[in-house]
Design an enzyme around this catalytic site. Structure first.
Site, PDB file in Angstrom:
ATOM      1  N   LYS A  83       0.821  -1.213   0.000  1.00 47.66           N
ATOM      2  CA  LYS A  83       0.000   0.000   0.000  1.00 47.66           C
ATOM      3  C   LYS A  83       0.860   1.270   0.000  1.00 47.66           C
ATOM      4  O   LYS A  83       0.406   2.315  -0.434  1.00 47.66           O
ATOM      5  CB  LYS A  83      -0.978  -0.015   1.165  1.00 47.66           C
ATOM      6  CG  LYS A  83      -2.019  -1.115   0.957  1.00 47.66           C
ATOM      7  CD  LYS A  83      -3.250  -0.981   1.792  1.00 47.66           C
ATOM      8  CE  LYS A  83      -4.297  -1.996   1.355  1.00 47.66           C
ATOM      9  NZ  LYS A  83      -3.851  -3.399   1.531  1.00 47.66           N
TER      10      LYS A  83
HETATM   11  C1  LIG Z   1      -4.436  -4.476   0.885  1.00 46.20           C
HETATM   12  C2  LIG Z   1      -3.686  -5.751   0.797  1.00 46.20           C
HETATM   13  C3  LIG Z   1      -4.059  -6.776  -0.109  1.00 46.20           C
HETATM   14  C4  LIG Z   1      -5.290  -6.671  -1.000  1.00 46.20           C
HETATM   15  O1  LIG Z   1      -5.173  -5.696  -1.995  1.00 46.20           O
HETATM   16  P1  LIG Z   1      -6.479  -5.114  -2.736  1.00 46.20           P
HETATM   17  O2  LIG Z   1      -5.996  -3.983  -3.542  1.00 46.20           O
HETATM   18  O3  LIG Z   1      -7.414  -4.693  -1.626  1.00 46.20           O
HETATM   19  O4  LIG Z   1      -7.058  -6.222  -3.541  1.00 46.20           O
HETATM   20  C5  LIG Z   1      -3.276  -7.905  -0.174  1.00 46.20           C
HETATM   21  N1  LIG Z   1      -2.192  -8.064   0.635  1.00 46.20           N
HETATM   22  C6  LIG Z   1      -1.808  -7.112   1.515  1.00 46.20           C
HETATM   23  C7  LIG Z   1      -0.633  -7.363   2.374  1.00 46.20           C
HETATM   24  C8  LIG Z   1      -2.531  -5.927   1.626  1.00 46.20           C
HETATM   25  O5  LIG Z   1      -2.154  -4.991   2.513  1.00 46.20           O
END
Ligand SMILES: *Cc1c(COP(=O)(O)O)cnc(C)c1O
Length: 474
Positions: free
Chosen positions: A112
Site C-alpha cells: 500500500k
Molecule cells: C491491501 C492488501 C491486499 C489486498 O489488496 P487489494 O488492492 O485490496 O485487492 C493484499 N495483501 C496485503 C498485504 C494488503 O495490505
C-alpha cells in the site's frame, strides 16, 4: 483527461477525483478513455528510473498537473530513502517459473506504500493549489491505516484521524501506527471490532453537514490516485523482465501476474495496464478463505458476504467480502455502459447479488483473469516449500498468490507474483510455518519500542464528533 462516473455523468479532472473517488450518484470515478502504450512507447520507457517511469505513467492520467510538478511529486514519493531497495521495486526469481515483484520496500513493509506515498504528495500539492485543507477520516484493521499515516505524517494541509479496534491488532501493526509522534496524526483506539470503527466512520462521513464543516475526506482503496500509481509497477515489472529478452522479441513477450486480492484495487491496476497495451497474458487473482472474488470469477455470480460471514484469517489484509473496486471492472465488462453498470448495482441492492454468469466466459478469454483460493494450510505449506527450495520467505498474502499462481504457470511465460507484504509483519505465522522468527532490524526495533501515541475511546459517536471538532484543521 476527463473522469466519468461508472453510473453516468462527468466528474472533472484528476485533481478533482483525487479528493473524492465516489461520484454523487454512487458510481466510481474512471478515466473517460484509457491511454494506450504501443511497443515503441514501452521501449522509450525502458531506461527510466522508477520515479521517472511513475511521472510518465501517472502523467497519462494526471493531465491537469504540469509534468515538472508531477516529476517533483514522484521524486519525493519514491526518493529520499523511504524505500529500502535502491530500485524501489526489486525483481527476483524464486523458482517454479515464478518471479517475485518486491512491492513492500516502503516504510510500512506492505504494497500500500507504493500508492499511498504518491497520494500523500499529490494531495498536499492539490490542496496547496486550491488553498484548502483536508482531514482524513478512516478505519483500519491494520495495513491501510498505517500506510496512510506514514504517507500523510508531518504534512501542513492534511491531518488524519484513524480509528482502530482496541486490542485486535498485532503488536507490529499497533507500533507502526501508534509510534508516530506527528501532531497531525490522530490514532483513536475504539472499544469494539473493526466493523464498529467502520460504522462510526460511515455515520460521520454520511453526515454531509459535519463532513463539510470539518473538511472531512478519505484516502480509501477506491481513490483513483492510488489506482493510477499502482499501474506503474506493472509496467516496471514487464520492462525489467524483458530487459534480458532479445530486442526483436520484446514487443510480443508476455508475462502473467499473480495478485493477492481483497478490495480488487491492486489487480484492477493490472487490468488497466493490460488494457493499455502492456503484454500481460494472465492476471491470476488469489483469494483467501473469504473468496467472494474467486467465486465471482469462476461463476459470474457476485455475492458479497456480511461482516459476520467474513472469517478472520492468517492473511488478514485479504479478509474482504465486498470488493469496493469491482464496479470499475464490471463497467469495462459491460462495454463501459453506465446504465448497465447502474442496473447491476441496483440488482445488488435489491437481491444482495449480481448475476453476470452470461459474461463468465469473457473473464479469461477477453480480460485474461483467472482465479483461485488459498487456505491457511495452503499458506503454511507454500511458505515452507518456497523457503526450503528457493530460500525466500514469503509473507502469508504473497504465499496465497504463489499458491494460486502454481495452477497457471505456463512454459516460457514468467509468472510474476506480487509481494504485497514483508514476512516480518506476520511473525506468528512464520513461526508456525518455519519454526523460526525473523529478527527485526534496528528501525523496526526502535518502532516497536517507541511510546504509543493513541487515544482510547468507547464506541461513542458523540465523543468522536467532539474529538474531531476540537482537532480538525480548518
Ligand atoms: C491491501 C492488501 C491486499 C489486498 O489488496 P487489494 O488492492 O485490496 O485487492 C493484499 N495483501 C496485503 C498485504 C494488503 O495490505
Amino acid at each position: 483527461m476527463q473522469y466519468i462516473s461508472t453510473r453516468g455523468g462527468t466528474l472533472g479532472q484528476f485533481s478533482d477525483v483525487l479528493l473524492e473517488g465516489l461520484a454523487p450518484n454512487g458510481g466510481l470515478a474512471v478515466p473517460e478513455t484509457l491511454p494506450q502504450l504501443g511497443a515503441d512507447d514501452l521501449e522509450r520507457l525502458r531506461s527510466l528510473s522508477y520515479p521517472e517511469l511513475a511521472t510518465e505513467i501517472i502523467g497519462l492520467f494526471a493531465t491537469d498537473i504540469p509534468r515538472e510538478d508531477l516529476a517533483r511529486l514522484t521524486a519525493a514519493a519514491y526518493g529520499g530513502g523511504k524505500f529500502a531497495a535502491d530500485e524501489i521495486v526489486p525483481i527476483s526469481e524464486i523458482g517454479e517459473g515464478m518471479t517475485l515483484v518486491g512491492l513492500s520496500e516502503g516504510p510500512t513493509l506492505a504494497f500500500k506504500d507504493m500508492a499511498m506515498q504518491f497520494l500523500g504528495e499529490a494531495l498536499e500539492y492539490v490542496l496547496e493549489k486550491s488553498d484548502r485543507v483536508l482531514n482524513v477520516l478512516g478505519a483500519t484493521s491494520g495495513d491501510t491505516g498505517s500506510a496512510a499515516e506514514h504517507a500523510l505524517r508531518g504534512r501542513d494541509r492534511v491531518s488524519i484521524f484513524m480509528l482502530s479496534p482496541q486490542g485486535r491488532m498485532s503488536a507490529f501493526q499497533r507500533a507502526q501506527m501508534y509510534s508516530l509522534q506527528d501532531e497531525n496524526v490522530h490514532n483513536i483506539a475504539v472499544e469494539g471490532v473493526f466493523d464498529d470503527c467502520q460504522n462510526l466512520v460511515k455515520r460521520l462521513a454520511t453526515d454531509l453537514e459535519f463532513k463539510r464543516a470539518h473538511n472531512l475526506g478519505a484516502v480509501n482503496s477506491i481513490n483513483f490516485g492510488r489506482i493510477s500509481a499502482q499501474i506503474v509497477y506493472y509496467v516496471w515489472a514487464w520492462l525489467r523482465v524483458t530487459d534480458a529478452v532479445a530486442e526483436s522479441e520484446r514487443a510480443a513477450f508476455e508475462v502473467s501476474f499473480a495478485v493477492p486480492s481483497g478490495n480488487f484495487g491492486n489487480i484492477l491496476s493490472g487490468h488497466y495496464a493490460r488494457s493499455m497495451g502492456v503484454p500481460i497474458r494472465k492476471l491470476v487473482l488469489a483469494s483467501n478463505e473469504n473468496n467472494v472474488l474467486d467465486e465471482f470469477f469462476r461463476s459470474g455470480h457476485y455475492r458479497p458476504r456480511s461482516a459476520q460471514d467474513t472469517r478472520a484469517t492468517s492473511s488478514p489484509s485479504m479478509d474482504v467480502s465486498r470488493a469496493s473496486n469491482l464496479e470499475r471492472f464490471v463497467f469495462d465488462l459491460l462495454g463501459r455502459d453506465p446504465e448497465r453498470t447502474a442496473a447491476a448495482w441496483h440488482e445488488l441492492e435489491e437481491r444482495d447479488e449480481i448475476d453476470l454468469s452470461g459474461e463468465r466466459d469473457r473473464f479469461e478469454s477477453e480480460f485474461g483473469i483467472v482465479s483461485g483460493t488459498s487456505t491457511h494450510d495452503d499458506r503454511i505449506a507454500t511458505i515452507r516449500e518456497f523457503s526450503e527450495n528457493g530460500g525466500v520467505i514469503l509473507d502469508p498474502h504473497t504465499a496465497d498468490g504463489a499458491k494460486v499462481a502454481r495452477a497457471h504457470v505456463e512454459p516460457g511465460i514468467p509468472m510474476l507474483v506480487l509481494e504485497t507484504a514483508k514476512p516480518a509483519k506476520f511473525a506468528d505465522l512464520i513461526i508456525e510455518a518455519l519454526g523460526t522468527t525473523i529478527d527485526p532490524d534496528a528501525d523496526t526495533q526502535a518502532m516497536l519500542d517507541a511510546p504509543p501515541r493513541v487515544t482510547n475511546m468507547p464506541h461513542d459517536e458523540q465523543q468522536l464528533r467532539t474529538y474531531i471538532s476540537e482537532r480538525a484543521l480548518s
